[in-house]
Scaffold this motif. Structure first.
Motif, PDB file in Angstrom:
ATOM      1  N   VAL A  20       3.257  -5.700   5.111  1.00 14.69           N
ATOM      2  CA  VAL A  20       3.013  -4.152   5.720  1.00 14.69           C
ATOM      3  C   VAL A  20       4.737  -3.761   5.850  1.00 14.69           C
ATOM      4  O   VAL A  20       4.957  -2.194   5.794  1.00 14.69           O
ATOM      5  CB  VAL A  20       2.664  -4.175   6.938  1.00 14.69           C
ATOM      6  N   THR A 230       0.017  -1.656   0.668  1.00 16.55           N
ATOM      7  CA  THR A 230      -0.679   0.176   0.848  1.00 16.55           C
ATOM      8  C   THR A 230      -0.498   0.291   1.989  1.00 16.55           C
ATOM      9  O   THR A 230       0.248   1.696   1.364  1.00 16.55           O
ATOM     10  CB  THR A 230      -1.703  -0.263   0.037  1.00 16.55           C
ATOM     11  N   PRO A 231      -0.884   0.712   3.368  1.00 20.24           N
ATOM     12  CA  PRO A 231      -0.720   1.229   4.770  1.00 20.24           C
ATOM     13  C   PRO A 231       0.501   1.981   5.307  1.00 20.24           C
ATOM     14  O   PRO A 231       1.043   1.964   5.535  1.00 20.24           O
ATOM     15  CB  PRO A 231      -1.841   1.455   5.345  1.00 20.24           C
ATOM     16  N   VAL A 234       2.537   3.606   2.953  1.00 21.11           N
ATOM     17  CA  VAL A 234       1.883   5.301   3.608  1.00 21.11           C
ATOM     18  C   VAL A 234       2.538   6.127   4.176  1.00 21.11           C
ATOM     19  O   VAL A 234       3.053   6.945   4.370  1.00 21.11           O
ATOM     20  CB  VAL A 234       0.446   5.502   3.223  1.00 21.11           C
ATOM     21  N   ALA A 235       2.429   5.340   5.277  1.00 15.36           N
ATOM     22  CA  ALA A 235       3.493   5.793   6.638  1.00 15.36           C
ATOM     23  C   ALA A 235       4.985   5.840   6.442  1.00 15.36           C
ATOM     24  O   ALA A 235       5.438   6.581   6.976  1.00 15.36           O
ATOM     25  CB  ALA A 235       3.520   4.259   7.834  1.00 15.36           C
TER      26      ALA A 235
END
Length: 269
Positions: A20, A230-231, A234-235
């Motif tokens: 992350v 992935t998240p 995006v952030a």
């Protein structure tokens, strides 16, 4: 290549957390997630050094794909003029770079990175302070940038060199691609970040496949980190698009300077 067994001392939660955070960094500055992935894998797994680089390359696939999608769909920040040639060169470089790892001097590869990072940090800080002697102009003259007979081979060559380095080191091509787009081709920083991510989707795929075939990557760990990234990517990309040019320049410059100091310390050791 002989490898240590994958009865790994892997903390799944830790790998997800690293994925992350690496994704946020990659999305924010157009790459560089491997700067976190590589030392984390080296410290928290029993993968060989070559497998560490290969596994990081696999995790970078989703960082590049997710980040490029956000920059393209939300910000429209992609430069296919420069990015197209770099993508072609990057694919070739990704294949050769994975093989280069066993032959090239890591000291030379890291030395190249340090030089580019210091130059990039200096330019971005000068830009932010309004003291850039080039006044934001690219190194390459404008009339050459308008000539496809120059731009195409130049961008392919740049992609080849950066792709080989990224494929060998598993650090993500953005650390070199973004400065190259800004300094040589006059691309603004937001567009350079999105373009660098797009350029290195096929590079990371090509490099990852070669690493898997020659046994220098863990698909299980790389996929785990990539899914978690992935998240975060995006952030990070959304944050990068929200920041102004000056603020993003300072962020990238600070990151570049920090990485340069880190690499210099590593080389001295």
């Amino acid at each position: 290549m002989a490898s240590r067994p994958e009865t790994l001392r892997v903390d799944r939660g830790r790998m997800l957390s690293i994925g992350v955070v690496g994704g946020v960094v990659g999305g924010l500055i157009g790459g560089g997630s491997g700067v976190l992935f590589v030392p984390a894998l080296d410290r928290f797994t029993n993968l060989t050094r070559a497998q560490v680089h290969g596994t990081s390359t696999i995790a970078n696939v989703t960082v590049c794909a997710a980040g490029a999608a956000v920059y393209g769909l939300v910000g429209g920040s992609l430069d296919l003029r420069a990015g197209g040639g770099m993508m072609v060169g990057g694919i070739l470089g990704g294949v050769f770079g994975a093989r280069l790892l066993a032959r090239a001097s890591e000291r030379v590869l890291r030395g190249l990175l340090v030089a580019v990072l210091l130059l990039t940090a200096a330019k971005l800080y000068l830009d932010a302070a309004g003291l850039d002697p080039t006044r934001g102009a690219p190194v390459v003259p404008a009339h050459l940038l308008d000539d496809p007979w120059f731009v195409i081979p130049a961008t392919v060559a740049a992609g080849l060199v950066i792709g080989a380095w990224a494929g060998a080191m598993g650090l993500g091509g953005g650390l070199l691609a973004v400065p190259t787009l800004v300094l040589l081709f006059g691309v603004d920083l937001h567009t350079a970040a999105g373009t660098a991510l797009l350029v290195f989707v096929p590079n990371a795929l090509a490099g990852g496949i070669v690493h898997l075939r020659q046994g220098t990557a863990s698909l299980r760990i790389g996929s785990l980190m990539g899914a978690a990234a992935t998240p975060g990517t995006v952030a990070g990309a959304l944050l990068g698009l929200a920041l102004g040019d000056v603020v993003l320049g300072v962020v990238f410059g600070t990151f570049a300077l920090t990485m340069a100091v880190r690499e210099i310390v590593h080389l001295r050791r």
